[in-house]
Write an enzyme that holds these catalytic residues in place. Structure first.
Site, mmCIF file in Angstrom:
data_model
loop_
_atom_site.group_PDB
_atom_site.id
_atom_site.type_symbol
_atom_site.label_atom_id
_atom_site.label_comp_id
_atom_site.label_asym_id
_atom_site.label_seq_id
_atom_site.Cartn_x
_atom_site.Cartn_y
_atom_site.Cartn_z
ATOM 1 C CG ASN A 33 -15.688 -68.991 -41.403
ATOM 2 O OD1 ASN A 33 -14.415 -69.683 -40.716
ATOM 3 N ND2 ASN A 33 -16.614 -70.115 -42.385
ATOM 4 C CG ASP A 42 -10.042 -73.649 -43.389
ATOM 5 O OD1 ASP A 42 -11.100 -73.445 -43.571
ATOM 6 O OD2 ASP A 42 -9.190 -73.146 -44.634
ATOM 7 C CD GLU A 66 -21.836 -75.188 -41.324
ATOM 8 O OE1 GLU A 66 -22.928 -74.117 -41.235
ATOM 9 O OE2 GLU A 66 -20.602 -74.438 -42.357
#
Length: 891
Positions: free
Chosen positions: A764, A773, A800
């Site tokens: 991320n 995403d 996650e």
């Protein structure tokens, strides 16, 4: 007719019958031949369509395998550069093989033909260098050619056909081959679905002539060669066409002829060295079986028609000869009877009279004179003619009755009159006469008649007259002559009230009545009268009549016809004024039309069912929402078959509706929800209610489909993860609790995999949350795609983390699934620049398995899987850990 002309005419009739019979045979033969041609053409079209369908289904399968092989060949350099390249190759081969159900296994062969890697572990190390397909691959020299091997019996059993591409080195020389073994049995269900008749043969063969897949009768053999001389398969191949229709035998040892549709499957973009040939055929004898039955029935019918017509003609000619013989005998008998009658007339004591129209002389029997109180001598001395005895008031009527008969317009003379007797009294007599001799102009020349005392009858007629005066309508006689003239021989006194004319006016001519009938009713009324006169059927009618000063009136009439000897038709009937009742009926009809319009425009769909269960009315809303017309669903039976296509649900609906009718209160059937399929195939959730009215039923339908869909959508959103589209934490908790209880009852194991994306925070931070995403969606899709059983569940646990729930799965099976999940995510090749584990996104999995017991909680299984996940992370990630086996890295 002379005796010599009659046989000649009969022979002509026989010749004409024979000609018509032969022409009928020609027409029937042409029809039977056309039926055969139509049947043959229709069967060819069906076979061609089935062959095209089979070919069109094979092409995507071949393209998918070819695309997978190209992709794998492109990955080979990268995979071979890794330290554990064979393990990675095996994972990739297994992933591709599992993704394509038609592929039995995929293998990688080196330059000598030895299998160095395979999705089927038992094949590794075997040598295929002597296989013809391997030699072709090595000779191809390039990976563009897709080598299609001749089918053979594989090491794992069953017919196998290998698709192979050359694996080349950097300098372009062949370094081995990548092969995909197609399992022929995978396509057997597809072939079976194309058979619409038990005598059909559907097969797939190699381009060199070997048939390796055949679905037909029980004696259809596979592994036979079709390139024998004269076979449809060979004709198709020699033609070079991609599609053809042939006739011949597709069975080498059987001479049974078939119509066969063949298609060559060899897409240009695949560069196949050999095509596949699909064939769909059907036995010619079976195709024309029903036609042959039709042929024999037609021939038999033609022969029977000829025999029946010949018998009818023979019977008619025999009857004609008998009729001629009877006519001749009758003429001879009439001559003899006339002589006897002349003698009887002079001796009779009845009231008989004989009048010579030409001379004017009248001869009466002694009984005629006696009825008047005279003798022949006393009458002659007192009177010069019988006309002197007629009452002055009846003389004009007598003349009016005599004239039509004397002019030949009436078949007989009949007149009721008063005659003066010898004692001076007046009596009513009925005088009748009929012509026994007619002149050349058809008028009577000699009339024979009777005189009947009808004083008592006249009294009865007076009584009848009083009765008819009190009848509300009009009694009448209406006569239509052959020349079209019509009149009313009798009308009751109320004729003036009904028609506005007197009986005397209408007794001469009925045309004034028709002039006052409304024009748009007149033509129909005349047609009904002529039809009644032609068929002697009862006449009934309602029509509008104009009477000056009284306006338009509605009249209703009913009469029965009788054919008179003259050919005229005489009706006896009754006519009544129904103006008030008709206007009331019209007002009622207008009210009914208004009510029907209101029902038709109601916003609720409804229909009406009669006692025979016919749907005799549907409003506009019913047709808009459900679409079923009267022709498509005339009764409730057809409605149930179309609206509830599932047999089980249809049976349930029948039971529920029967119970609802039994529980109806005051004829009202309470509404209940049903799933209804409309004509366009869409599904509706409707509240169906009813109202029993006598033997009829009114059914209403209120659509709640949108409300139901919204409720289902809200329910779905509550259990689906909004980002990944898989089950969410809430759905997982409920499913885990249910499966824990079920496995505890059945004493079955329950496995749980706790999954975590390795170093996802670093991902991320490097790529951003949108890419994160997308990564979560891709990983979720890869995990869901590996679920082989419908009751296996993949859910997003949070962030996650994912969880895979495997009911009735032991620890060894759960570990195999976990390794497959790791390989699937690794195979996605999602780049991860900050992962210390690998250059792509990887996952770590903790595996736990237990035997649930009633009274325990599933949290212990979750905690164990979470602990094992921690062990996998501690060991360096990208691995599976179940607490018992050694860690296996997947990078």
């Amino acid at each position: 007719m002379s005796a010599t002309r009659e046989p000649t005419r009969e022979r002509h009739s026989w010749w004409l019958l024979a000609l018509v019979w032969l022409l009928l045979g020609v027409v029937l033969a042409a029809d039977v031949w056309q039926v055969r041609r139509d049947l043959q053409e229709r069967e060819r079209e069906r076979l061609s369509h089935q062959a095209s369908t089979l070919a069109n289904n094979l092409v995507p399968q071949l393209e998918a395998v070819s695309h997978a092989m190209r992709s794998l060949l492109a990955e080979l350099p990268q995979l071979q550069a890794r330290p554990n390249r064979l393990a990675q190759l095996t994972v990739r081969l297994r992933a591709y093989s599992d993704a394509m159900p038609m592929v039995q296994y995929m293998s990688l062969l080196d330059a000598r033909g030895r299998i160095i890697a395979s999705s089927e572990a038992s094949l590794v190390g075997r040598h295929s260098g002597e296989r013809p397909y391997f030699k072709k691959v090595m000779q191809a020299g390039t990976g563009e050619t897709l080598v299609v091997s001749e089918p053979f019996r594989g090491a794992l059993g069953g017919w196998i056909m290998v698709l192979a591409r050359t694996m080349v080195t950097a300098d372009g020389s062949p370094a081995g081959a990548l092969v995909a073994a197609l399992d022929a049995n995978y396509f057997r269900t597809l072939l079976q679905s194309l058979r619409y008749s038990p005598n059909m043969l559907v097969s797939v063969s190699h381009g060199e002539g070997l048939r390796f897949l055949a679905v037909g009768s029980t004696d259809e053999r596979e592994g036979v060669r079709l390139d024998y001389p004269g076979s449809p398969w060979l004709s198709h191949r020699l033609s070079g066409a991609s599609a053809s229709l042939e006739m011949g035998s597709m069975r080498p040892s059987d001479a049974t002829r078939q119509f066969v549709a063949l298609r060559t499957v060899q897409p240009d973009e695949l560069h196949m060295d050999q095509p596949l040939i699909v064939a769909v055929g059907r036995d010619v004898q079976a195709i024309f079986a029903m036609w042959r039955t039709h042929l024999w029935r037609t021939v038999l019918g033609w022969l029977l028609v000829g025999a029946a017509a010949a018998a009818a003609l023979a019977w008619q000619q025999r009857k004609s000869r008998q009729l001629q013989q009877r006519q001749q005998a009758l003429e001879t008998r009439e001559e003899e009877d006339q002589a006897r009658w002349d003698a009887v007339l002079s001796a009779a004591e009845l009231g008989l009279w004989d009048h010579d129209v030409v001379s004017g002389a009248t001869t009466c029997s002694p009984g005629w004179y006696a009825m008047l109180g005279h003798t022949k001598e006393s009458f002659a001395s007192a009177h010069s003619s019988w006309q002197e005895l007629v009452h002055p008031d009846d003389r004009q009527m007598l003349q009016s009755q005599w004239q039509p008969f004397a002019q030949g317009r009436a078949p007989q003379f009949e007149c009721a009159q008063r005659l003066r007797c010898a004692d001076g009294s007046w009596k009513w007599f009925l005088c009748r006469g009929r012509a026994i001799v007619r002149g050349a102009d058809g008028r009577p020349a000699r009339v024979l008649g009777t005189l009947l005392d009808m004083s008592e009858r006249h009294q009865q007629e007076e009584m009848l007259r009083h009765l008819t005066e009190n009848v509300p309508g009009m009694l009448y006689q209406y006569q239509l002559d052959p020349d079209g003239h019509s009149h009313f021989p009798y009308t009751s006194p109320r004729v003036t009230e009904i028609y506005g004319f007197s009986s005397e006016e209408l007794s001469r001519d009925a045309s004034p009545v028709f002039e006052r009938i409304r024009s748009d009713d007149l033509q129909r009324g005349l047609g009904d009268i002529f039809a009644s006169a032609r068929d002697l059927t009862e006449w009934t009618a309602e029509y509008r009549f104009q009477i000056p000063g009284r306006g338009e009136r509605w009249l209703s009439g009913h009469a029965r016809p009788q054919r008179l000897a003259s050919g005229a038709t005489l009706w006896y009937g009754y006519i009544n004024d129904i103006t008030e009742s008709k206007e009331q009926a019209l007002r009622l009809q207008a009210t009914e039309r208004m009510l029907q319009q209101l029902i038709s425009d109601m916003p609720v769909a409804l229909c009406m069912v009669d006692e025979q269960l016919r749907l005799y009315f549907r409003n506009r809303r019913f047709l808009e929402q459900l679409g079923y017309s009267e022709q498509e669903v005339p009764t409730l039976r057809e409605w149930a078959l179309r609206a509830y296509p599932d047999p089980a649900y249809r049976a349930e609906v029948a039971v529920r509706w029967k119970q609802a009718k039994a529980q109806a209160v005051d004829g009202q059937i309470a509404p209940d929800s049903y799933r209804i399929t409309s004509r366009d195939g869409s599904h509706h959730v409707m509240d169906v209610a009813g109202l029993l009215v006598g033997d009829k039923l009114l059914v209403t339908f209120q659509d709640h489909t949108e409300h139901q869909a919204q409720a289902e959508l809200l329910s779905k959103l509550a259990y689906i993860d909004g980002l990944t589209g898989i089950a969410n934490r809430r759905s997982l908790d409920e499913t885990l609790a249910n499966e824990w209880s079920r496995c505890a009852r059945s004493r079955s194991p329950l496995a749980l995999l706790m999954i975590d994306i390795d170093h996802f925070k670093a991902y991320n931070d490097l790529y951003g949350h949108q890419k994160g995403d997308a990564c979560l969606k891709s990983v979720a899709a890869a995990l869901s795609g590996c679920m082989a059983r419908p009751h296996d569940v993949v859910a997003r646990y949070g962030g996650e983390e994912f969880v895979c729930l495997l009911p009735e799965c032991d620890l060894a099976g759960a570990r195999v699934v976990a390794e497959r999940l790791c390989g699937a995510v690794f195979g996605k090749a999602i780049a991860h620049g900050k992962s210390p584990v690998a250059s792509v996104v990887t996952i770590s999995i903790g595996v736990a398995c237990g035997m649930p017991e009633i009274g325990t909680e599933p949290a212990v299984l979750v905690e164990q899987a979470d602990a094992h996940l921690y062990g996998a992370k501690k060991a360096g990630r990208n691995c599976v850990f179940d607490g018992t086996h050694d860690l296996e890295k997947h990078s």
